[in-house]
Design a protein around this motif. Sequence first.
Motif, mmCIF file in Angstrom:
data_model
loop_
_atom_site.group_PDB
_atom_site.id
_atom_site.type_symbol
_atom_site.label_atom_id
_atom_site.label_comp_id
_atom_site.label_asym_id
_atom_site.label_seq_id
_atom_site.Cartn_x
_atom_site.Cartn_y
_atom_site.Cartn_z
ATOM 1 N N SER A 1 27.599 18.892 -30.459
ATOM 2 C CA SER A 1 27.683 20.151 -29.710
ATOM 3 C C SER A 1 28.893 20.945 -30.212
ATOM 4 O O SER A 1 29.755 20.400 -30.909
ATOM 5 C CB SER A 1 27.774 19.863 -28.216
ATOM 6 N N TYR B 1 30.069 26.813 -25.995
ATOM 7 C CA TYR B 1 28.881 27.593 -26.317
ATOM 8 C C TYR B 1 29.171 29.098 -26.233
ATOM 9 O O TYR B 1 28.256 29.914 -26.289
ATOM 10 C CB TYR B 1 27.707 27.196 -25.418
ATOM 11 N N ASP C 1 25.794 22.095 -34.099
ATOM 12 C CA ASP C 1 25.196 23.082 -33.204
ATOM 13 C C ASP C 1 25.480 24.490 -33.727
ATOM 14 O O ASP C 1 26.583 24.774 -34.219
ATOM 15 C CB ASP C 1 25.805 22.938 -31.801
ATOM 16 N N VAL D 1 25.027 28.603 -32.397
ATOM 17 C CA VAL D 1 24.784 29.393 -31.185
ATOM 18 C C VAL D 1 24.540 30.844 -31.593
ATOM 19 O O VAL D 1 25.466 31.660 -31.603
ATOM 20 C CB VAL D 1 25.978 29.286 -30.216
ATOM 21 N N ARG E 1 21.280 22.221 -35.153
ATOM 22 C CA ARG E 1 20.539 22.312 -33.901
ATOM 23 C C ARG E 1 20.786 23.732 -33.404
ATOM 24 O O ARG E 1 21.929 24.163 -33.248
ATOM 25 C CB ARG E 1 21.034 21.267 -32.902
ATOM 26 N N ASP F 1 20.839 26.547 -30.780
ATOM 27 C CA ASP F 1 20.915 26.762 -29.340
ATOM 28 C C ASP F 1 20.059 27.967 -28.944
ATOM 29 O O ASP F 1 20.058 28.998 -29.634
ATOM 30 C CB ASP F 1 22.383 27.019 -28.967
ATOM 31 N N GLU G 1 16.192 24.275 -30.053
ATOM 32 C CA GLU G 1 16.187 24.155 -28.601
ATOM 33 C C GLU G 1 15.325 25.307 -28.082
ATOM 34 O O GLU G 1 15.793 26.435 -27.954
ATOM 35 C CB GLU G 1 17.592 24.262 -28.008
ATOM 36 N N ASP H 1 22.491 19.222 -20.953
ATOM 37 C CA ASP H 1 22.062 20.274 -20.030
ATOM 38 C C ASP H 1 21.232 19.754 -18.861
ATOM 39 O O ASP H 1 20.846 20.542 -17.996
ATOM 40 C CB ASP H 1 21.230 21.325 -20.771
#
Length: 569
Positions: free
Chosen positions: A51, A63, A98, A100, A205, A207, A292, A354
């Motif tokens: 993350s 985030y 991650d 974003v 990954r 977001d 995601e 989450d």
Amino acid sequence: MTSDWWRTAAIYQIYPRSFADANGDGMGDLAGITSRLGALADLGIDAIWLSPFYTSPQKDAGYDVADYCDIDPLFGTLADFDAMLAEAHARGIRVIVDLVPNHSSDRHEWFQAALAAAPGSAERARYLFRDGRGADGELPPNNWESVFGGRAWTRVTEPDGTPGQWYLHLFDSSQPDFDWQNEQVREEFRRILRFWLDRGVDGFRVDVAHGLIKADGLPDWTPAEGAGSMGGAGGVSDTLGDEASGVALEPEISEEEGDGAPYWAQDGVHEVYRDWRKLLDEYPGERILAAEAWVDPLAKVAKWVRPDEMHQSFNFAYLETPWKAAALRKVIDESLAAFGSVGAPSTWVLSNHDVVRHATRLSVTADNPQGHGLGPRSQGIPEYAPGLRRARAATALMLALPGSAYLYQGEELGLPEVIDLPDDARQDPTWFRTNGERYGRDGCRVPLPWEADAPSYGFGPTDAAWLPQPAQWAELARDQQAGDPTSTLSLYRDALRLRRTHDLGSGTLEWVTDLGLPADVVAFRNAGVLVVANTGTAPVALPAGEVLLASEPLPGTELPADTTAWLRA
């Protein structure tokens, strides 16, 4: 490292602030991750997903990104990242980071420039600034609500001191949404992707991968009551369903209805990921994109993993399925069909940062929509032991399925959701934006226990921890479980080893109907292994065969309730 590694990989999510703290400040960091990679190699995972660790004011635990190409001092430096990456690769562990892209922090230099610029400027065009409604623009541009509660618009004060435009933030007001119709935004993220790919990461990954593009005109939208905060079907409790059949009834959402939310799953988002896929394919070593995307139905999720788009998408339909045999068979069939139709592997997941940890969630007996969390005033909270028993059975079922599996840090220790966090310790924006009506996600983010007798249970060298750890962590610490063959840690280690030995990730699922098992038993064969999961309340006869794995001790020739066994037929 084999070709198409991502098709069968077991990928372990690290939530950096809660994994391991090297410097004792109570916040997990990159050096802490490096120091504990040996434990993950021993567990038997193929890759880690981290993350966010980027520069951030930490209004939403990272985030909210202020600089996508640097490390927040809380977590270390770029040199610390490079050292962690090198150590992971040396151990045969790939590293996914991650990304974003839906929004930045309001401290990002672009947003600060937008605030200083005039309406209609190039600086504001990178975000979604709009004039308000009403005689003086005093009303927000539409009725959209934030995922974290409250309205999704905030009005700015212009440089001359007058009330001005509004900006969109689907999450916290400190997280303004980018305008992905803007080519500058697209080019900036190409630069960011290359920055991390050049450093050697194995993928991203993504977001809120179903966000980014909003419908033209930003029309009003009111979601259905009880809908999940991120889209999709929302949470399903164990008590919702047909009492006669025992089958939980999930909301039926057609593809057309899913298209209705003007801020989720717009067709234009696929153009972005086709562009990114071309960029990743320029790099050696099969770098991947994992989405995601909280989208229903599964046939629509498959659009994210078409051959020229992403490699994987999280299977939230599976995560949200209750522990009921008929519901599990249905979602497994739909998953394999949907992802298989575009040549992608299905993914399987039970917990992440989450959602309520599945050692608690699968046994909750009251409705609990995704994002609401659990706390002292919540209803239907289970006892720990029965909840863990069901979670162990669910994990043993999941790890026997063909495809790729995601694990969330601490689930291999059987960690439950931490329910009794003090109000003054909570940090999730959801808690504050709903004035305590929703507890949010802090309960699944409490720092991990490594050693029972160490300060902060081995999380760090001091007693400091950014969220308070419960006394229960002592008995669940990794060192207490490592030598116990019946522990949850041993179950995960054994299941991952057998999964690899029998190549279950590359297998083909065949439902078993010839053994006369009751309807509340899930049974299938995969790569020569017979998997039997009893979701009912009474023991059933265990089929003949050598027992390879069992989520609980097996008494004689019976498979107890809430137990899964793997057998060599």
